[in-house]
Design a protein around this motif. Structure first.
Motif, PDB file in Angstrom:
ATOM      1  N   THR A  94      33.385 -35.986  29.281  1.00  0.00           N
ATOM      2  CA  THR A  94      34.640 -36.001  28.572  1.00  0.00           C
ATOM      3  C   THR A  94      35.876 -35.828  29.553  1.00  0.00           C
ATOM      4  O   THR A  94      35.513 -34.997  30.463  1.00  0.00           O
ATOM      5  CB  THR A  94      34.855 -35.251  27.261  1.00  0.00           C
ATOM      6  OG1 THR A  94      34.838 -34.007  27.779  1.00  0.00           O
ATOM      7  CG2 THR A  94      33.604 -35.610  26.401  1.00  0.00           C
ATOM      8  N   ALA A  96      39.704 -34.266  29.391  1.00  0.00           N
ATOM      9  CA  ALA A  96      41.145 -33.810  28.722  1.00  0.00           C
ATOM     10  C   ALA A  96      42.124 -33.861  29.883  1.00  0.00           C
ATOM     11  O   ALA A  96      41.776 -33.191  30.830  1.00  0.00           O
ATOM     12  CB  ALA A  96      40.998 -32.810  27.813  1.00  0.00           C
ATOM     13  N   LEU A  97      43.340 -34.414  29.408  1.00  0.00           N
ATOM     14  CA  LEU A  97      44.219 -34.583  30.594  1.00  0.00           C
ATOM     15  C   LEU A  97      45.481 -34.273  30.212  1.00  0.00           C
ATOM     16  O   LEU A  97      46.108 -34.863  29.027  1.00  0.00           O
ATOM     17  CB  LEU A  97      44.393 -36.072  30.939  1.00  0.00           C
ATOM     18  CG  LEU A  97      44.771 -36.583  32.152  1.00  0.00           C
ATOM     19  CD1 LEU A  97      44.553 -36.416  33.265  1.00  0.00           C
ATOM     20  CD2 LEU A  97      44.656 -38.298  32.088  1.00  0.00           C
ATOM     21  N   GLY A 131      37.417 -37.604  25.182  1.00  0.00           N
ATOM     22  CA  GLY A 131      38.373 -36.632  25.771  1.00  0.00           C
ATOM     23  C   GLY A 131      39.937 -36.503  24.712  1.00  0.00           C
ATOM     24  O   GLY A 131      39.553 -36.707  23.516  1.00  0.00           O
ATOM     25  N   ASP A 132      40.983 -36.419  25.554  1.00  0.00           N
ATOM     26  CA  ASP A 132      42.255 -36.002  25.009  1.00  0.00           C
ATOM     27  C   ASP A 132      42.908 -36.199  25.975  1.00  0.00           C
ATOM     28  O   ASP A 132      42.818 -36.191  26.991  1.00  0.00           O
ATOM     29  CB  ASP A 132      42.248 -34.707  24.462  1.00  0.00           C
ATOM     30  CG  ASP A 132      43.071 -34.269  23.480  1.00  0.00           C
ATOM     31  OD1 ASP A 132      43.878 -35.304  23.034  1.00  0.00           O
ATOM     32  OD2 ASP A 132      43.520 -33.272  23.054  1.00  0.00           O
ATOM     33  N   THR A 133      44.278 -36.480  25.552  1.00  0.00           N
ATOM     34  CA  THR A 133      45.439 -37.060  26.354  1.00  0.00           C
ATOM     35  C   THR A 133      46.658 -36.430  25.811  1.00  0.00           C
ATOM     36  O   THR A 133      46.892 -36.550  24.589  1.00  0.00           O
ATOM     37  CB  THR A 133      45.757 -38.390  26.516  1.00  0.00           C
ATOM     38  OG1 THR A 133      44.380 -39.021  26.789  1.00  0.00           O
ATOM     39  CG2 THR A 133      46.703 -38.876  27.723  1.00  0.00           C
ATOM     40  N   LEU A 140      43.576 -31.089  34.321  1.00  0.00           N
ATOM     41  CA  LEU A 140      42.347 -32.195  34.361  1.00  0.00           C
ATOM     42  C   LEU A 140      41.289 -31.223  33.777  1.00  0.00           C
ATOM     43  O   LEU A 140      40.858 -30.243  34.532  1.00  0.00           O
ATOM     44  CB  LEU A 140      41.881 -32.763  35.348  1.00  0.00           C
ATOM     45  CG  LEU A 140      43.037 -33.316  36.325  1.00  0.00           C
ATOM     46  CD1 LEU A 140      42.390 -33.866  37.876  1.00  0.00           C
ATOM     47  CD2 LEU A 140      43.814 -34.340  35.705  1.00  0.00           C
ATOM     48  N   CYS A 141      40.733 -31.517  32.559  1.00  0.00           N
ATOM     49  CA  CYS A 141      39.488 -30.731  32.146  1.00  0.00           C
ATOM     50  C   CYS A 141      38.513 -31.438  31.850  1.00  0.00           C
ATOM     51  O   CYS A 141      38.652 -32.494  31.185  1.00  0.00           O
ATOM     52  CB  CYS A 141      40.026 -29.657  31.103  1.00  0.00           C
ATOM     53  SG  CYS A 141      38.310 -28.675  30.401  1.00  0.00           S
TER      54      CYS A 141
ATOM     55  N   SER B  53      36.438 -33.246  23.024  1.00  0.00           N
ATOM     56  CA  SER B  53      37.272 -32.323  23.499  1.00  0.00           C
ATOM     57  C   SER B  53      38.834 -32.066  23.289  1.00  0.00           C
ATOM     58  O   SER B  53      39.232 -33.217  22.959  1.00  0.00           O
ATOM     59  CB  SER B  53      37.141 -32.776  25.102  1.00  0.00           C
ATOM     60  OG  SER B  53      36.048 -32.561  25.778  1.00  0.00           O
ATOM     61  N   ASP B  54      39.375 -31.326  23.108  1.00  0.00           N
ATOM     62  CA  ASP B  54      40.757 -31.075  22.705  1.00  0.00           C
ATOM     63  C   ASP B  54      41.369 -30.169  23.865  1.00  0.00           C
ATOM     64  O   ASP B  54      40.974 -29.101  23.959  1.00  0.00           O
ATOM     65  CB  ASP B  54      40.839 -30.642  21.304  1.00  0.00           C
ATOM     66  CG  ASP B  54      40.953 -31.739  20.375  1.00  0.00           C
ATOM     67  OD1 ASP B  54      41.816 -32.530  20.261  1.00  0.00           O
ATOM     68  OD2 ASP B  54      39.854 -31.685  19.489  1.00  0.00           O
ATOM     69  N   MET B  55      42.545 -30.530  24.054  1.00  0.00           N
ATOM     70  CA  MET B  55      43.396 -29.682  24.943  1.00  0.00           C
ATOM     71  C   MET B  55      44.633 -29.285  24.305  1.00  0.00           C
ATOM     72  O   MET B  55      45.436 -30.001  23.695  1.00  0.00           O
ATOM     73  CB  MET B  55      43.645 -30.591  26.350  1.00  0.00           C
ATOM     74  CG  MET B  55      44.598 -29.729  27.378  1.00  0.00           C
ATOM     75  SD  MET B  55      44.631 -30.840  28.728  1.00  0.00           S
ATOM     76  CE  MET B  55      43.218 -30.343  29.916  1.00  0.00           C
ATOM     77  N   ALA B  96      37.522 -23.960  28.514  1.00  0.00           N
ATOM     78  CA  ALA B  96      38.456 -23.785  29.767  1.00  0.00           C
ATOM     79  C   ALA B  96      39.648 -23.429  29.606  1.00  0.00           C
ATOM     80  O   ALA B  96      40.497 -23.826  28.814  1.00  0.00           O
ATOM     81  CB  ALA B  96      38.401 -25.101  30.548  1.00  0.00           C
ATOM     82  N   CYS B 141      41.486 -25.857  26.864  1.00  0.00           N
ATOM     83  CA  CYS B 141      40.646 -27.014  26.543  1.00  0.00           C
ATOM     84  C   CYS B 141      39.399 -26.559  26.021  1.00  0.00           C
ATOM     85  O   CYS B 141      38.520 -25.744  26.811  1.00  0.00           O
ATOM     86  CB  CYS B 141      40.506 -27.681  27.924  1.00  0.00           C
ATOM     87  SG  CYS B 141      39.572 -29.290  27.706  1.00  0.00           S
ATOM     88  N   PHE B 338      53.149 -39.379  23.831  1.00  0.00           N
ATOM     89  CA  PHE B 338      54.051 -40.063  24.834  1.00  0.00           C
ATOM     90  C   PHE B 338      55.141 -40.711  24.473  1.00  0.00           C
ATOM     91  O   PHE B 338      55.662 -41.575  25.353  1.00  0.00           O
ATOM     92  CB  PHE B 338      53.288 -40.725  25.985  1.00  0.00           C
ATOM     93  CG  PHE B 338      52.279 -39.941  26.582  1.00  0.00           C
ATOM     94  CD1 PHE B 338      52.531 -39.039  27.625  1.00  0.00           C
ATOM     95  CD2 PHE B 338      50.820 -39.795  26.614  1.00  0.00           C
ATOM     96  CE1 PHE B 338      51.792 -38.093  28.273  1.00  0.00           C
ATOM     97  CE2 PHE B 338      49.933 -39.074  27.159  1.00  0.00           C
ATOM     98  CZ  PHE B 338      50.459 -37.842  27.920  1.00  0.00           C
TER      99      PHE B 338
END
Lengths: 339, 339
Positions: A94, A96-97, A131-133, A140-141, B53-55, B96, B141, B338
């Motif tokens: 994954t 996450a960004l 993942g996640d954005t 970056l994770c 995943s979550d950030m 993280a 994260c 965004f």
């Protein structure tokens, strides 16, 4: 471009799989990829799941003007390296960004970043599954998932007195490039290019990790520096070690020619680079002396140089000696993010 | 305090398990926790692994002065919510963490953060098994791992024309608190406290997700707002829906008393909060009308309110009606990082 368009355009597994020809067999273990609340993975029966997360921060782990394709490569490479160090086979990851708005709007940057990321993913048959954005300072994770048969993982706590200590590949190249890019050191152009390749496009030793299953007694990947990382193995294994620095000092990466390095650098510099330079993503591992031929064979199978640099001992602590067996003194500190 | 001291002191699983009395049985699936290159997980036979995943970024997902215990709670809660939306049982998670140096040196902050995080982890028998710590702008994260029997996951693509559309709990409370904290709205103190609880300490609906296995035809958790998130279900299921806003407008969370909300807010405000307010971490799910009693029973089992607010239809698009069946117009946008 909104959040969901961005994911769709640059990161969706389907297009990535098509673009980089991930064979369908590579994704058999992925039951559900990007686009739901969770991805679903089906590890093979009898396998344990290996999990690792790494976070890369702009200005800390990479420069703001880094080549985005190299950044994409490295972000995944450091995670693949963790799987390699466990002897685990990559399954999926994954991402996450966090992106500053200007980066989120920069299609060329995102395209190059996702190209670098997904090319390495395809090479290791390790698809992006979710993942996640979000907006935020560039971060970056990646969390990577792999599988390894139960009880066959290469852990840090398996080193035993009498085992040999080995490293893969060459060391110090990433630190050398970092110092050059920071203006602390001038290098011949060819050497800079080779060292920079080590810093920006490290090769995760996944094939070697798999080949060392059943042979190595312990393993770790070298992210913070040889001495610090071997120190983690010794602490976990409740053991000590002696490293022959006359061998270790030859392991600076300047292209494939390690002898060139010893001609260019004095011993103290060479030792600082090899013993304490981080970011190499080679493996350090231990194995009984009876397994020397097997280790060499594993290295050959994985097309990866393996070098015996020392020995595990019962006495705690990490001792450095020169080629004549004399103690080598020096303060070679590994990297600590809060030091 | 160095990187490894920080992990040892605040995040090591052993101390956390002792501190919050995680029963050993809860961690049977964890073969190896914090401290190696990877953690090792052993899912039960026949189970698929659910991964999300979550950030969370400071200034974006939380205020710099947020209560650190609440932040620790929320960081894990939003990930548990993703497992809930798949009907998956929590297994373990990685963290993280990028910390500005001042935060890395703030033991009280780290203690409160890790307390909030590990208390919720213990309540869900979901241990911290690894991760990463680095310097950088504050960023959290979490990647969470759960398990669900093969083919029983609650996916987004299973909604069928004729299914009922349900939501759990109440909606809009988090957005209400956010607007109050931003100074956009003044609330009576009791209402603010209740709404703030929803924003800062959301309750992941894990028990409901598990109870809905085999009953719900699809599910999603509400992070961006009801309309946007239901839109994802409709897109994945290639269907449309009608929502009765006379029911939905009652679902603002102000403590447990939803009738109070309709007395305080006009319809347009109530609809904006409930239809487009993000961060609620309730579940929206679909089920055939024949399963109404089973859904009510699942809600009762999980001690979670469930409310039927609409119906899935073959015609694409999301239609809003009032209690008399008349179309409701309005621009209720969900959150886009965004936009």
């Amino acid at each position: 471009m909104g959040e969901f368009d961005l994911i769709e355009r640059f990161f969706k597994r389907k297009s990535a799989a098509t673009r980089y020809s991930i064979a369908p067999t590579a994704t058999d273990s992925v039951a559900l990829g990007i686009g739901d609340d969770c991805a679903l993975i089906q590890p093979a029966p009898g396998q344990q799941l290996a999990v690792s997360s790494d976070m890369l921060v702009e200005g800390r782990h990479f420069f703001a003007d880094v080549d985005p394709a190299a950044l994409g490569h490295k972000a995944l490479a450091v995670n693949l390296s963790d799987l390699a160090a466990m002897g685990a086979e990559p399954l999926a990851f994954t991402l996450a960004l966090a992106l500053p708005p200007a980066r989120a709007a920069d299609a060329a940057w995102l395209q190059a970043f996702s190209d670098g990321l997904l090319q390495l993913a395809a090479a290791h048959r390790c698809p992006l599954i979710g993942g996640d954005t979000t907006a935020g300072p560039l971060n970056l994770c990646i969390t990577i998932l792999g599988q390894v048969p139960a009880a066959q993982a290469l852990r840090r706590d398996g080193a035993r007195a009498g085992d040999d200590l080995w490293v893969s590949g060459t060391l110090g190249g990433a630190r050398l490039a970092l110092e050059a890019l920071q203006g602390l050191r001038t290098l011949p152009p060819g050497m800079l290019a080779a060292a920079r390749q080590r810093l920006e496009r490290p090769t995760p030793r996944v094939a070697l990790g798999l080949a060392l299953r059943g042979i190595a007694s312990s393993a770790i990947d070298l992210s913070d520096g040889l001495l610090g990382d071997v120190g983690h193995v010794l602490a976990a294994s409740r053991a000590g070690a002696t490293i022959d620095t006359s061998i270790a000092s030859l392991l600076i990466a300047v292209g494939e020619d390690t002898t060139l390095a010893s001609a260019v650098f004095d011993t103290k510099t060479a030792l600082t680079l090899t013993l304490a330079g981080g970011d190499d993503y080679e493996l350090a591992f231990t194995a009984p002396p009876a397994a020397r031929a097997a280790v060499e064979h594993a290295g050959a199978q994985a097309a990866t140089r393996v070098t015996r640099i020392g020995r595990i001992e019962a006495a705690p602590g990490l001792r450095l000696i020169d080629g004549a067996g004399r103690a080598v003194e020096g303060d070679f500190r590994s990297f600590d993010h809060f030091a």
